[in-house]
Design an enzyme around this catalytic site. Structure first.
Site, PDB file in Angstrom:
ATOM      1  CB  ALA A  13      -0.936   0.000   1.200  1.00  0.00           C
ATOM      2  N   GLY A  14       2.156   1.099   0.146  1.00  0.00           N
ATOM      3  CA  GLY A  14       3.023   2.273   0.260  1.00  0.00           C
ATOM      4  C   GLY A  14       3.043   3.110  -1.015  1.00  0.00           C
ATOM      5  NE  ARG A  18      12.123   6.676   1.605  1.00  0.00           N
ATOM      6  CZ  ARG A  18      12.631   5.726   2.387  1.00  0.00           C
ATOM      7  NH1 ARG A  18      13.908   5.740   2.696  1.00  0.00           N
ATOM      8  NH2 ARG A  18      11.860   4.754   2.836  1.00  0.00           N
ATOM      9  CD  GLN A  78      -2.908   0.301   5.154  1.00  0.00           C
ATOM     10  OE1 GLN A  78      -2.010   0.334   4.325  1.00  0.00           O
ATOM     11  NE2 GLN A  78      -2.674   0.347   6.453  1.00  0.00           N
ATOM     12  N   GLY A  83      -0.132   1.817   9.593  1.00  0.00           N
ATOM     13  CA  GLY A  83       0.908   0.904  10.055  1.00  0.00           C
ATOM     14  C   GLY A  83       0.774  -0.488   9.473  1.00  0.00           C
ATOM     15  CB  THR A  84       3.306  -3.187   9.084  1.00  0.00           C
ATOM     16  OG1 THR A  84       3.789  -3.037  10.425  1.00  0.00           O
ATOM     17  CG2 THR A  84       4.267  -2.488   8.145  1.00  0.00           C
ATOM     18  CG  ASN A 363      21.048 -14.742 -48.816  1.00  0.00           C
ATOM     19  OD1 ASN A 363      21.839 -15.104 -47.961  1.00  0.00           O
ATOM     20  ND2 ASN A 363      21.184 -13.613 -49.492  1.00  0.00           N
ATOM     21  CB  ALA A 366      24.034  -6.098 -47.383  1.00  0.00           C
ATOM     22  CE1 TYR A 373       2.424   3.486 -39.245  1.00  0.00           C
ATOM     23  CE2 TYR A 373       4.266   4.996 -39.383  1.00  0.00           C
ATOM     24  CZ  TYR A 373       2.992   4.706 -38.955  1.00  0.00           C
ATOM     25  OH  TYR A 373       2.286   5.624 -38.238  1.00  0.00           O
TER      26      TYR A 373
HETATM   27  C1  UD1 Z   1       9.231  -2.349   8.849  1.00  0.00           C
HETATM   28  C2  UD1 Z   1       9.182  -3.054  10.193  1.00  0.00           C
HETATM   29  C3  UD1 Z   1      10.593  -3.147  10.764  1.00  0.00           C
HETATM   30  C4  UD1 Z   1      11.484  -3.866   9.786  1.00  0.00           C
HETATM   31  C5  UD1 Z   1      11.445  -3.192   8.414  1.00  0.00           C
HETATM   32  C6  UD1 Z   1      12.154  -4.047   7.407  1.00  0.00           C
HETATM   33  C7  UD1 Z   1       7.047  -2.534  11.217  1.00  0.00           C
HETATM   34  C8  UD1 Z   1       6.326  -1.642  12.176  1.00  0.00           C
HETATM   35  N1  UD1 Z   1       8.348  -2.282  11.092  1.00  0.00           N
HETATM   36  O1  UD1 Z   1       9.645  -1.011   9.082  1.00  0.00           O
HETATM   37  O2  UD1 Z   1      10.571  -3.852  11.994  1.00  0.00           O
HETATM   38  O3  UD1 Z   1      12.812  -3.907  10.265  1.00  0.00           O
HETATM   39  O4  UD1 Z   1      10.094  -3.045   7.952  1.00  0.00           O
HETATM   40  O5  UD1 Z   1      12.233  -3.391   6.182  1.00  0.00           O
HETATM   41  O6  UD1 Z   1       6.442  -3.415  10.672  1.00  0.00           O
HETATM   42  N2  UD1 Z   1       2.712  -0.671   4.538  1.00  0.00           N
HETATM   43  C9  UD1 Z   1       1.390  -0.662   4.215  1.00  0.00           C
HETATM   44  N3  UD1 Z   1       0.530   0.065   4.967  1.00  0.00           N
HETATM   45  C10 UD1 Z   1       0.921   0.754   6.071  1.00  0.00           C
HETATM   46  C11 UD1 Z   1       2.285   0.744   6.400  1.00  0.00           C
HETATM   47  C12 UD1 Z   1       3.156   0.025   5.635  1.00  0.00           C
HETATM   48  O7  UD1 Z   1       0.979  -1.294   3.238  1.00  0.00           O
HETATM   49  O8  UD1 Z   1       0.056   1.365   6.718  1.00  0.00           O
HETATM   50  C13 UD1 Z   1       3.635  -1.454   3.729  1.00  0.00           C
HETATM   51  C14 UD1 Z   1       4.619  -0.580   2.988  1.00  0.00           C
HETATM   52  O9  UD1 Z   1       4.152  -0.298   1.689  1.00  0.00           O
HETATM   53  C15 UD1 Z   1       5.845  -1.471   2.930  1.00  0.00           C
HETATM   54  C16 UD1 Z   1       5.742  -2.319   4.189  1.00  0.00           C
HETATM   55  O10 UD1 Z   1       4.390  -2.261   4.592  1.00  0.00           O
HETATM   56  O11 UD1 Z   1       5.820  -2.341   1.825  1.00  0.00           O
HETATM   57  C17 UD1 Z   1       6.659  -1.839   5.293  1.00  0.00           C
HETATM   58  O12 UD1 Z   1       6.342  -0.514   5.681  1.00  0.00           O
HETATM   59  P1  UD1 Z   1       7.474   0.527   6.026  1.00  0.00           P
HETATM   60  O13 UD1 Z   1       6.822   1.808   6.338  1.00  0.00           O
HETATM   61  O14 UD1 Z   1       8.533   0.518   4.992  1.00  0.00           O
HETATM   62  O15 UD1 Z   1       8.065  -0.087   7.372  1.00  0.00           O
HETATM   63  P2  UD1 Z   1       9.501   0.165   7.983  1.00  0.00           P
HETATM   64  O16 UD1 Z   1       9.495   1.437   8.740  1.00  0.00           O
HETATM   65  O17 UD1 Z   1      10.539  -0.013   6.935  1.00  0.00           O
END
Ligand code: UD1
Ligand code: MG
Length: 452
Positions: A13-14, A18, A78, A83-84, A363, A366, A373
């Protein structure tokens, strides 16, 4: 892992800000396929293996890529990035179906392998509630740190919440987790957001598991395998790791490369036996190279099939839809596209062969150009088997050169040539007027010529 069902949830979902790109992060390519495709390739497949991908609200293109790669997968959106753990719960309905093993992986970690997924599932079979993939980070800054006691994992501490002492720990969370699928929902729903970032951390699952009196373990891997992609620099680094792997696999399979470090392969490149690839060759997606074929230096090949003992280059460009039969030869400065060259066909120098079928043993001299087209549409050229096309000829499509026909050098052929005929056509004036006439007509009908 026979007998156990699995659900893999890929978090994608990120925004990938960057990457400095308008394209969603997980669609960027490594070795000719998207980051997401690499992850899905490594994830469990086949009977009993289901897949869910969590995407962002504006990620229609990601949903399409999922559908293309795994039509059986479900995508979940999402809406807010909290958060993850919150992201995983977007796929709650899939988790609730209760697979034996629940795997969570990030969509931007393309170097993960199927073997690692299998290793992570093993402890679940032996009763662990959670297995976390860990690695020794050269620089652990930013990663969650794994807190262990003996062989037990007790917690993961995120960078923002870690004490100075905890920040010295190098053993880090790769982000890949394997849960007992029947306990996962209970565990993940228990996770709160009382931390410095106010996010729902999936890494807090370890603490929850321990509170419930269950077991969490660490499975270790190399840093290379879990490299996450956030920037174009990291994308380039992952490409290098992947290319090294692909070159090694090709060498192990018997491909001869005297300078493998200069050869670029795609993840889906397929080789027969005794293939030789000279230095400085670039192979894009969808290429098959059959037994005994030789690819000479500085050739660029995409979506093409190269027959047994065929020879390509040096300096050849094979574009999508090229198919070379056994022993066919494409020489220097030849470009092909949507072209089928049957066995033994030779196009050895300085030609453009597009939208063309060439019969066995013909064949092509050259400088021959298929004029496919006319400014509005593409047309096909057919060259019969055993035909001889003299140097510097222009074949104005649609046109058919008969089997065994002979075309004199410098001809401009815009009418079909019968089998075994001898044609020497240098009436450029007539031909040019023919083309120009149609061009004028199309413009009169309000059509605008498209770029070639
Ligand atoms: C996360 C881990 C960290 C680990 C690191 C490895 C958590 C809280 N932390 O940190 O322990 O060492 O990855 O790379 O899990 N994502 C969503 N929705 C959200 C948040 C994130 O889909 O609400 C996805 C992001 O797109 C990404 C992944 O989850 O693919 C990780 O998210 P990111 O924000 O990069 O976590 P880190 O801070 O790197
Ligand atoms: Mg990250």
């Amino acid at each position: 892992m026979t007998g156990r069902t699995s659900l893999t949830i890929v978090l994608a979902a990120g925004e990938g800000t960057r990457m400095q790109s308008s394209m969603p992060k997980v669609l960027h390519p490594v070795a000719g396929r998207s980051l997401l495709a690499h992850v899905l390739e490594a994830a469990p497949k086949g009977a009993g293996a289901s897949l869910a991908v969590v995407i962002g609200p504006d990620h229609g293109a990601v949903a399409e890529e999922v559908k293309r790669l795994r039509p059986d997968a479900t995508t979940f959106v999402q809406r807010e990035r909290l958060g993850t753990a919150h992201a995983v719960l977007a796929a709650r309905d899939a988790i609730a179906r209760g697979a034996d093993d629940l795997l969570v992986v990030f969509g931007d970690t393309p170097l993960i392998t199927a073997a690692t997924f299998a290793r992570m599932r093993a402890p679940l079979k032996n009763g662990a509630a959670l297995a976390v993939l860990g690695f020794h980070a050269a620089d652990p800054t930013g990663y969650g740190r794994l807190l262990v006691e003996g062989d037990q994992l007790v917690a993961i501490r995120e960078q923002a919440d870690a004490t100075p002492a905890e920040r010295t720990i190098k053993l880090s969370n790769a982000g890949v987790m394997a849960f007992d699928g029947h306990k996962a929902l209970q565990v993940i729903e228990e996770i709160g957001n009382a931390n410095n970032k106010g996010e729902y951390y999936l890494s807090d699952a370890v603490g929850v598991v321990r509170q419930l009196g269950l077991e969490a373990v660490v499975i270790e891997t190399s840093e290379d395998e879990v490299r996450g992609i956030n920037t174009k620099t990291q994308l380039a680094e992952a490409e290098q790791v992947m290319q090294t792997r692909l070159r090694q696999a090709a060498l192990d399979a018997g491909v001869t490369m005297v300078a493998p470090e200069t050869v670029y392969l795609a993840a889906d490149t397929r080789f027969g036996s005794d293939v030789t690839i000279e230095p400085f060759v670039v192979i894009g997606p969808g290429v098959t190279i059959a037994d005994g074929a030789v690819i000479h230096s500085f050739s660029h090949i995409v979506q093409s099939s190269i027959g047994k003992k065929a020879s390509v280059g040096p300096y050849a460009r094979l574009r999508p839809g090229t198919s070379l039969g056994e022993g066919a030869r494409i020489g220097n400065f030849v470009e092909t596209k949507a072209a089928t060259l049957e066995a033994g066909v030779k196009v050895n120098h300085l030609s453009y062969i597009g939208d063309t079928d060439i019969g066995a043993g013909a064949n092509v001299g050259a400088g021959t150009i298929t004029c496919n087209y006319d400014g509005f549409d593409k047309h096909r050229t057919t060259i019969g088997s055993g035909a001889f096309v003299g140097s510097n000829s222009s074949l104005v499509a649609p046109v058919t050169i008969g089997k065994g026909a002979y075309i004199g050098s410098g001809s401009v052929i815009s009418r079909d040539v019968p089998d075994d005929a001898l044609a020497v056509e240098r009436s450029q004036q007539t031909n040019r007027e023919g083309g120009a006439k149609r061009y004028r007509e199309m413009k009169t009908r309000g059509k605008t010529p498209k770029g070639g």
